[in-house]
Design an enzyme around this catalytic site. Sequence first.
Site, PDB file in Angstrom:
ATOM      1  CD  GLU A 137      -3.567  -7.187   8.553  1.00 37.01           C
ATOM      2  OE1 GLU A 137      -2.821  -8.118   8.170  1.00 37.01           O
ATOM      3  OE2 GLU A 137      -3.672  -6.115   7.938  1.00 37.01           O
ATOM      4  CE1 TYR A 190       2.027  -8.002   8.107  1.00 40.02           C
ATOM      5  CE2 TYR A 190       0.124  -9.377   8.634  1.00 40.02           C
ATOM      6  CZ  TYR A 190       0.692  -8.324   7.936  1.00 40.02           C
ATOM      7  OH  TYR A 190      -0.087  -7.588   7.077  1.00 40.02           O
ATOM      8  CG  ASP A 222       2.578  -8.011   3.626  1.00 42.45           C
ATOM      9  OD1 ASP A 222       3.544  -7.331   3.192  1.00 42.45           O
ATOM     10  OD2 ASP A 222       1.408  -7.813   3.260  1.00 42.45           O
ATOM     11  CB  CYS A 257       6.801  -3.105  -5.846  1.00 41.88           C
ATOM     12  SG  CYS A 257       8.506  -3.704  -5.793  1.00 41.88           S
ATOM     13  CB  CYS A 300      10.165   0.416 -12.414  1.00 39.03           C
ATOM     14  SG  CYS A 300      10.578  -1.228 -11.758  1.00 39.03           S
ATOM     15  CB  CYS A 323       7.520   2.743  -8.519  1.00 38.79           C
ATOM     16  SG  CYS A 323       7.901   2.388  -6.783  1.00 38.79           S
ATOM     17  CB  CYS A 371      14.089   1.568  -6.570  1.00 41.10           C
ATOM     18  SG  CYS A 371      13.996  -0.244  -6.643  1.00 41.10           S
TER      19      CYS A 371
END
Length: 359
Positions: free
Chosen positions: A40, A123, A141, A193, A200, A203, A209
Site C-alpha cells: 500500500e 487511506y 483510492d 470501470c 459497462c 460490469c 449504476c
Amino acid sequence: MSVILLAWYDANAREMPWRTSPQARKDGVLPDPYTIWMSEIMLQQTTVVTVKDYFTRFINRWPTVRDLAAAQDADVMAEWAGLGYYARARNLLKCARAIVEEYDGVFPADHAALLTLPGIGPYTAAAVSSIAFDLPHAVLDGNVERVMARLYDIHTPLPAAKPELMEHAKALTPQQRSGDYAQAVMDLGATICTPKSPACGICPWRDPCAARAAGTMAELPKKTPKKPKPIRHGTVYLGRRTDGAWLLETRPEKGLLGGMLGWPGSDWVDSSLPHPDSTPPAKGDWEELEGEVRHTFTHFHLILRVITADLASETTPTQGEFVAKSDFSPSNLPTVMRKAFDLHYQGVSPQMTQRGPLL
C-alpha cells in the site's frame, strides 16, 4: 450490492504478489499485514506494474518488519531509487522501527493505532485494517472514487466530492469479508470501470449504476482543473576522480529526494534566468554538457544543466564526498539524478534536449 461484487471478485480477482486470493482466505489463509502495508505504501501514486518488481526485491531482502527495521537507511533508499515520492521510503523505515519498538514487531489490528504510525494516513490505515484484518473500514483510492462517482452519478468535481464519495463507500462496505470487498471494488475500477471506455456491458454493477442509466459515465468523475506547474532551474556537477571515484552527496533528510544519493549542485529555484548562479563543489576544469535534464515532480517541472569534470586524485571537495567506483551504481540514484548520469554517458536524447517535452 456488496454480495454481487464479491461474487464477481471470487471469479475475477487479480493475482498480486502481496495478495491472498479469495479462495485462500476461505481456506483460512490469513494475509500478512507486513506485505499489505508494504504494498500500500509503494502503490501510493504509483502503478501496480511498476510496484511489483520493487515489492518483490524488498520482500526478498527484508522478509519481515524486524528485518526492515534493522536495515541501513542508505540500503533502503538505494532499493527505493526510481520509485519516486521518496518521503515514502523514509517513513517506511520510521514505521517499521516504530512497530518493532512500540508493538514488539506485530502490526496493531486497530485502525486508530495504525493512524498514529509514521507514514500511515487515513487511506493506508483503512486499507491495512480491511485487507489485513478484515475490519469494515472503507477504502477510497482513485479507482474507488471513480466507481462511486459513476455508480451514484455524482457530478461534484474532485477533490470537493471526496466526502460524499466516502459516505457512499462506507455505506457499501460489508461487515463480513471487508478485506475482499475492498480489493474487489479497487479491482473493479482498475479493470472494468476504467477512466476511458469503461466496460459497462460486463460490469457486475451495471444494473444499479446511475451514470450508466444517464449515459454520463464517460465524463465522471469530474475534476477541478489543475493550475499550470511552475518551472524551476538548477545545476548539478558530475565530478569523477582519476581512480574512478564519483563525487556524490547525500541529500538532506527533509525536502525532495530527502536522504537519497545525488550529485552536488545548486538549489532548485523559480527564475526568469536560464539557470541560477552556482559554485562547483571542487576545483577542476568544469565543462557544461550540451542539452539539459528535464524532470517533473508533483508540484513543478525541473530543468537541470549538467556540468562535468575529471578531477585530480588529490582533490578535496567543498561539497559532497567521493564514492569509490566499486561502491557506486547508477541504479542507486533517484530518477532525475540518473538522467544526469545518462546524459553524461549517452549524449542528449530527444526527451532531454532543450526542445524536448518536460517529462
